[in-house]
Design a protein around this motif. Structure first.
Motif, mmCIF file in Angstrom:
data_model
loop_
_atom_site.group_PDB
_atom_site.id
_atom_site.type_symbol
_atom_site.label_atom_id
_atom_site.label_comp_id
_atom_site.label_asym_id
_atom_site.label_seq_id
_atom_site.Cartn_x
_atom_site.Cartn_y
_atom_site.Cartn_z
ATOM 1 N N TRP A 76 0.818 -1.204 0.034
ATOM 2 C CA TRP A 76 0.094 0.020 -0.059
ATOM 3 C C TRP A 76 0.807 1.303 0.090
ATOM 4 O O TRP A 76 0.567 2.496 -0.341
ATOM 5 N N PRO A 120 -3.595 -3.777 4.456
ATOM 6 C CA PRO A 120 -3.148 -2.357 4.418
ATOM 7 C C PRO A 120 -2.061 -2.064 5.350
ATOM 8 O O PRO A 120 -1.498 -1.034 5.149
ATOM 9 N N ALA A 163 -10.127 -1.800 2.706
ATOM 10 C CA ALA A 163 -9.268 -0.521 3.130
ATOM 11 C C ALA A 163 -8.952 -0.369 4.567
ATOM 12 O O ALA A 163 -7.804 -0.184 5.233
ATOM 13 N N ARG A 218 -13.128 2.399 -1.624
ATOM 14 C CA ARG A 218 -12.166 3.313 -0.991
ATOM 15 C C ARG A 218 -12.870 4.733 -0.586
ATOM 16 O O ARG A 218 -13.996 4.769 -1.246
ATOM 17 N N ALA A 222 -15.847 2.873 1.401
ATOM 18 C CA ALA A 222 -14.895 1.605 2.047
ATOM 19 C C ALA A 222 -15.652 0.596 2.493
ATOM 20 O O ALA A 222 -15.081 -0.494 2.558
ATOM 21 N N GLY A 260 -11.348 3.368 -7.661
ATOM 22 C CA GLY A 260 -10.701 4.495 -6.851
ATOM 23 C C GLY A 260 -12.050 5.295 -5.855
ATOM 24 O O GLY A 260 -12.992 4.532 -5.673
ATOM 25 N N GLU A 261 -11.655 6.197 -5.321
ATOM 26 C CA GLU A 261 -12.682 6.757 -4.371
ATOM 27 C C GLU A 261 -13.467 7.601 -5.196
ATOM 28 O O GLU A 261 -14.864 7.846 -4.957
#
Length: 748
Positions: A76, A120, A163, A218, A222, A260-261
């Motif tokens: 990570w 993570p 995450a 994320r 999450a 992704g976010e």
């Protein structure tokens, strides 16, 4: 002391892997990106290519295990990379990305490994075995201990860590499972692995689906886990493992997902990449498609040409995809082994950053363009050619100072690739056989690697023509000035194993020879539209190699084969072209390849017993032998540099060796290919060695030892000693029979 150590290290590092042209990605678990350094990692045989998308440069992690790397994942923080491999007793390996060194070797899978991932908090590595292994392992990789393990009931296609680090998810056929690590209450001295607790997701109506990839959310998402089914559904699971919602992708097949976010990207069939919002699964856009199958890359000089596709075009599937959200880059690997990097700063206006088009199947041969004066050269210096089972011949050039007054220029599809010559107008096997569309004719699938593919290449010494032989027995000759097909000759009943041109400077005409598995050798007159001149049928098995050798005013034609014989013939020109047999040399070993001595009328034969045997052509006599491999294995290929100083060989142990031809000493050995090395060639400058393999990859090795050692002194050729103790003379260890045949018996 420090200076001595530095000099020793410099002496040891005689060969460096400078460039890799190829990928061996088969799923999304073999592609990952590190946002901190803009680096994308993917396997190429036994090598991990670390490609910097910002600098457009490669670095390499080379595994000494000689096993195909099947999966990889960044830590990570991007400082480490974990890899898994195929084969019995497979290992999980952890690498330091900056130092390019292996820091951990974890053995716990009896068969191959499908997926790996870091937790993570960087403390654990998870590895999932293949369908033959059926084991999930959790490793404390720094202490090299297995801390948890459990069985899995089906083939796992993908793995993703949440995450928060409190669980990871695996997916497969009818399989979505959440795994929780039960922490041991025992003392720290108890090293037995702790059982993993697995809980299946609640799939409801989708319980019979094939889940091919998974990615945990994320940022604001999450608590969610996103999975994609092969049939084309994007599914979202909530924190209670319940399938909360799904959307249709409106495609025939889905392969890969990255999250992704702010973005979810899904790689699909026919070159489609769908983009969704992870917050509500709202559709955002579709990324541009890559090149169409059968594209002429040489015409791709502007962006407009790249975006104009003919009606009915077909596209390669997106089998792997990774998102670098920090640098706004998306990297895709396709079923034809092409790689694209897209700029997604604005997902409504996506632009291509870089792209590469590689071979998608076994590469059979490599040839370098001769070192000619610029005014008489049709192609730039440093150009080389490769041919493969994907029915293509590809023309490459890595020289950044390539001159532009030729038919080929740099294109926007692939900087290193100048041209693709297609031998199959239907492009049937242009994509990886593992990704042929569902419903493909079984006869077509079963015929793969039987009669398809280009088997060998040869460039005419003047650089004007390129001859290729395919696995159906056909010979194609191309004009390199216009890159057009001149003629196609249906020459043999089986695959063409070798092509060879004579040098016409001292001869009445130029000849082309073809040797085949059908045990026949044909001679063609290259200056009379490749008209047929003669057939030689004196071999009793496959003819593996043939060479024209000049000795004074005489031209000899030498061939060898699986019948354990080397046949030496002399060329006659009057009243017509005729090849007359003079000597037959037989051994107790099979000959697989042959090379000409650059300084003397000798040939070097690569033999099954791992030796290189050297024969004097005019006399038909055995001269000496030298070792061709350090370990156990059969020699497959032999190549000599233009100065006659060094000899390179490839063996069935997947290793490449470089020997000093004068002393017989091994000066370097290299590994990195995961399959047999099927072709070797020194560049004319002598500074690089090119190797090609059954893994579909091209490796360019930089040679740091001196490769221009002169073989002449005061204008006279130095004669290499024939009975010196530096040679591994094996005269007492084998039998050699030389037959001198009366010429009158061969006059027919």
């Amino acid at each position: 002391m420090e200076n001595e150590d530095a000099s020793q290290n410099a002496a040891v590092k005689k060969v460096e892997l400078q460039h890799v042209l190829g990928v061996t990605v088969t799923s999304n678990s073999a592609l990952d990106s590190d946002p901190q350094t803009s680096t994308v990692a993917y396997p190429a045989g036994c090598v991990v290519v670390l490609y910097n998308t910002r600098k457009n440069k490669q670095r390499h992690l080379v595994s000494d295990a000689k096993r195909n790397i099947t999966t990889l994942s960044f830590s990570w923080d991007g400082k480490y990379l974990v890899t898994g491999e195929c084969g019995a007793v497979s290992h999980v390996r952890v690498w330091d990305v900056q130092k390019l060194t292996q820091v951990a070797d974890l053995s716990g899978h009896k068969h191959g490994i499908n997926c790996v991932a870091f937790s993570p908090n960087m403390k654990y590595v998870v590895s999932v075995g293949s369908q033959h292994d059926m084991v999930v392992n959790v490793w404390d990789w720094r202490n090299k201990q297995k801390v948890a393990s459990n069985k899995v009931s089906c083939k796992v296609k993908a793995l993703s860590f949440a995450a928060g680090g409190n669980y990871f998810v695996t997916v497969g056929n009818n399989h979505v499972k959440f795994w929780y690590l039960e922490y041991s209450r025992s003392t720290k001295y108890k090293l037995e692995p702790v059982p993993l607790m697995g809980r299946s997701a609640i799939l409801g109506d989708q319980r019979n689906n094939y889940f091919c990839d998974v990615a945990c959310g994320r940022g604001e998402s999450a608590d969610s886990t996103f999975a994609v089914t092969k049939s084309g559904l994007l599914c979202e699971f909530n924190g209670r493992r319940l399938l909360d919602k799904w959307v249709e992708l409106r495609i025939s097949t889905a392969y890969s997902i990255t999250v992704g976010e702010n973005l979810i990207l899904i790689g699909c069939s026919d070159g489609i990449v769908r983009c969704f919002s992870p917050l509500d699964l709202h559709f955002i856009s579709t990324l541009p498609r890559p090149h169409y199958l059968g594209v002429d890359v040489a015409k791709g000089l502007t962006g407009r040409q790249m975006s104009s596709h003919p009606p009915g075009s077909k596209y390669p599937d997106v089998i792997a995809i990774t998102l670098d959200e920090t640098n706004k880059k998306v990297t895709c690997v396709h079923s034809d082994h092409s790689l694209y990097v897209w700029d997604v700063k604005d997902v409504k206006k996506v632009g291509k950053s870089h792209s590469f088009l590689y071979h998608s199947a076994c590469i059979w041969g490599v040839e370098t363009y001769p070192d000619l004066p610029e005014d008489s050269s049709t192609l730039p210096g440093g150009t080389f050619f490769t041919c493969a089972s994907d029915d293509t011949i590809r023309i490459w050039n890595l020289d950044h100072k390539m001159f532009q007054n030729s038919a080929l220029k740099r294109n926007i599809y692939c900087y290193e690739l100048l041209k693709i010559l297609y031998t199959d107008p239907n492009f049937v096997f242009l994509c990886d056989i593992d990704f042929l569309p569902a419903g493909t004719d079984e006869k077509l699938v079963n015929s793969y690697d039987g009669k398809n593919g280009v088997r060998c290449l040869k460039i005419r010494p003047d650089g004007q023509h390129l001859a290729s032989g395919d696995r159906s027995g056909n010979i194609r000759v191309y004009d390199l000035s216009y890159l057009e097909l001149l003629c196609k000759i249906e020459a043999h009943d089986a695959e063409v194993l070798c092509l060879e041109y004579s040098n016409a400077e001292s001869d009445p005409t130029q000849l082309l020879s073809s040797a085949s598995r059908d045990r026949l050798v044909h001679i063609f007159d290259a200056q009379k539209n490749y008209s047929f001149a003669q057939t030689l049928d004196d071999h009793t098995s496959s003819v593996t190699a043939a060479k024209f050798v000049r000795s004074g005013n005489d031209l000899y034609f030498v061939s060898c084969g699986a019948d354990k014989s080397v046949i030496i013939r002399k060329m006659m020109w009057k009243p017509s072209i005729k090849v007359v047999q003079e000597q037959v040399v037989t051994e107790k070993t099979t000959f697989y390849d042959m090379e000409k001595d650059a300084s003397q009328p000798h040939v070097l034969a690569a033999c099954q017993d791992s030796k290189i045997r050297i024969y004097d052509v005019p006399g038909g006599k055995y001269v000496r032998s030298m070792s061709g491999a350090q370990g156990e294995g059969t020699l497959i290929k032999v190549a000599m540099d233009s100065t006659g100083t060094y000899v390179a060989t490839s063996s069935t142990d997947k290793t490449i060796y470089v020997y000093d031809y004068l002393t017989g000493q091994c000066v370097a050995s290299m590994s990195g290919h995961s399959e047999l090395v099927t072709g070797l060639k020194f560049m004319p400058s002598g500074k690089h060695l090119i190797s090609v393999s059954g893994d579909g990859c091209i490796f360019v090795w930089k040679l740091t030892f001196q490769t221009s050692k002169p073989l002449t002194k005061s204008g006279e050729t130095i004669s290499i000693p024939t009975s010196s103790s530096i040679w591994q003379d094996s005269r007492k260890k084998h039998c050699c029979f030389v037959y001198s045949l009366p010429k009158w018996k061969l006059s027919w």
